[in-house]
Design a protein around this motif. Structure first.
Motif, PDB file in Angstrom:
ATOM      1  N   ASN A  15       0.856  -1.181   0.000  1.00 41.32           N
ATOM      2  CA  ASN A  15       0.000   0.000   0.000  1.00 41.32           C
ATOM      3  C   ASN A  15       0.896   1.236   0.000  1.00 41.32           C
ATOM      4  OD1 ASN A  15      -1.746   2.120   0.530  1.00 41.32           O
ATOM      5  ND2 ASN A  15      -2.912   0.995   2.063  1.00 41.32           N
ATOM      6  N   ALA A  16       0.939   1.934  -1.111  1.00 44.48           N
ATOM      7  CA  ALA A  16       1.835   3.082  -1.273  1.00 44.48           C
ATOM      8  C   ALA A  16       1.491   4.231  -0.339  1.00 44.48           C
ATOM      9  CB  ALA A  16       1.811   3.565  -2.726  1.00 44.48           C
TER      10      ALA A  16
ATOM     11  N   ASP B  22       3.136   6.751 -10.378  1.00 40.75           N
ATOM     12  CA  ASP B  22       2.215   6.118 -11.330  1.00 40.75           C
ATOM     13  C   ASP B  22       0.929   5.660 -10.645  1.00 40.75           C
ATOM     14  OD1 ASP B  22       4.003   6.528 -13.379  1.00 40.75           O
ATOM     15  OD2 ASP B  22       4.748   4.457 -13.407  1.00 40.75           O
ATOM     16  N   TYR B  23       1.067   5.098  -9.448  1.00 38.15           N
ATOM     17  CA  TYR B  23      -0.097   4.650  -8.683  1.00 38.15           C
ATOM     18  C   TYR B  23      -1.027   5.827  -8.394  1.00 38.15           C
ATOM     19  CZ  TYR B  23      -2.571   3.601  -4.297  1.00 38.15           C
ATOM     20  OH  TYR B  23      -3.514   3.477  -3.313  1.00 38.15           O
TER      21      TYR B  23
ATOM     22  N   ALA C 105      -1.165   8.694  -9.963  1.00 39.74           N
ATOM     23  CA  ALA C 105      -1.693   9.220 -11.228  1.00 39.74           C
ATOM     24  C   ALA C 105      -2.885   8.387 -11.696  1.00 39.74           C
ATOM     25  CB  ALA C 105      -0.605   9.235 -12.291  1.00 39.74           C
ATOM     26  N   ARG C 106      -2.826   7.067 -11.494  1.00 47.00           N
ATOM     27  CA  ARG C 106      -3.955   6.206 -11.878  1.00 47.00           C
ATOM     28  C   ARG C 106      -5.184   6.532 -11.032  1.00 47.00           C
ATOM     29  NH1 ARG C 106       0.063   2.174 -11.695  1.00 47.00           N
ATOM     30  NH2 ARG C 106      -0.881   1.285  -9.813  1.00 47.00           N
ATOM     31  N   ILE C 107      -4.987   6.827  -9.759  1.00 48.40           N
ATOM     32  CA  ILE C 107      -6.115   7.181  -8.899  1.00 48.40           C
ATOM     33  C   ILE C 107      -6.753   8.478  -9.373  1.00 48.40           C
ATOM     34  CG2 ILE C 107      -6.754   7.964  -6.582  1.00 48.40           C
ATOM     35  CD1 ILE C 107      -4.690   5.943  -5.526  1.00 48.40           C
ATOM     36  N   VAL C 108      -5.930   9.483  -9.651  1.00 45.68           N
ATOM     37  CA  VAL C 108      -6.452  10.775 -10.098  1.00 45.68           C
ATOM     38  C   VAL C 108      -7.152  10.625 -11.445  1.00 45.68           C
ATOM     39  CG1 VAL C 108      -5.787  13.090 -10.852  1.00 45.68           C
ATOM     40  CG2 VAL C 108      -4.796  12.118  -8.775  1.00 45.68           C
ATOM     41  N   ALA C 109      -6.603   9.819 -12.336  1.00 41.37           N
ATOM     42  CA  ALA C 109      -7.196   9.630 -13.659  1.00 41.37           C
ATOM     43  C   ALA C 109      -8.574   8.980 -13.573  1.00 41.37           C
ATOM     44  CB  ALA C 109      -6.275   8.780 -14.529  1.00 41.37           C
ATOM     45  N   ARG C 110      -8.810   8.162 -12.548  1.00 41.81           N
ATOM     46  CA  ARG C 110     -10.099   7.491 -12.400  1.00 41.81           C
ATOM     47  C   ARG C 110     -11.115   8.310 -11.627  1.00 41.81           C
ATOM     48  NH1 ARG C 110      -8.601   1.188 -11.174  1.00 41.81           N
ATOM     49  NH2 ARG C 110      -7.465   0.841 -13.107  1.00 41.81           N
TER      50      ARG C 110
END
Length: 112
Positions: free
Chosen positions: A15-16, A53-54, A56-61
């Motif tokens: 968990n980042a 990257d993790y 960024a994926r959260i923000v993109a969704r």
């Protein structure tokens, strides 16, 4: 979660959001906020790139909350076909132009 590799070669997910710091001693040691330490084969720069990257994926969704003047969500209907409106948006001071001051926020009581 990000994927990392133990020195033994086994991969695991971490968990980042719980990472406090990443040290290079010369092995890469990931320390979590609770003090747990993991020694991983990835370089600190790779761990950093994985976390970025993790996130960024959260923000993109994440849904976009762009609203038009009526308060309706731009780009179509909200959940279950109804429009999405902002309700109970608190009134706050508005940024001003040079030389002008914003009117102070006034709470409206039961008499307004």
């Amino acid at each position: 979660m990000i994927s990392l590799t133990r020195l033994s070669g086994s991969a695991f997910l971490l968990n980042a959001d719980l990472i406090e710091r990443v040290d290079s001693t010369p092995d890469t040691v990931v320390t979590l906020v609770d003090g747990t330490k993991y020694v991983v084969s990835e370089a600190p720069e790779v761990v950093l790139a994985e976390v970025v990257d993790y996130r960024a994926r959260i923000v993109a969704r994440a849904p976009l909350f762009e609203h038009d003047a009526s308060g309706a969500r731009a780009g179509g209907a909200g959940p279950a076909g109804g429009s999405t409106h902002l309700s109970a948006v608190p009134s706050t001071a508005v940024p001003t132009t040079a030389g002008r001051r914003a009117a102070p926020h006034r709470n409206r009581g039961a008499d307004s």
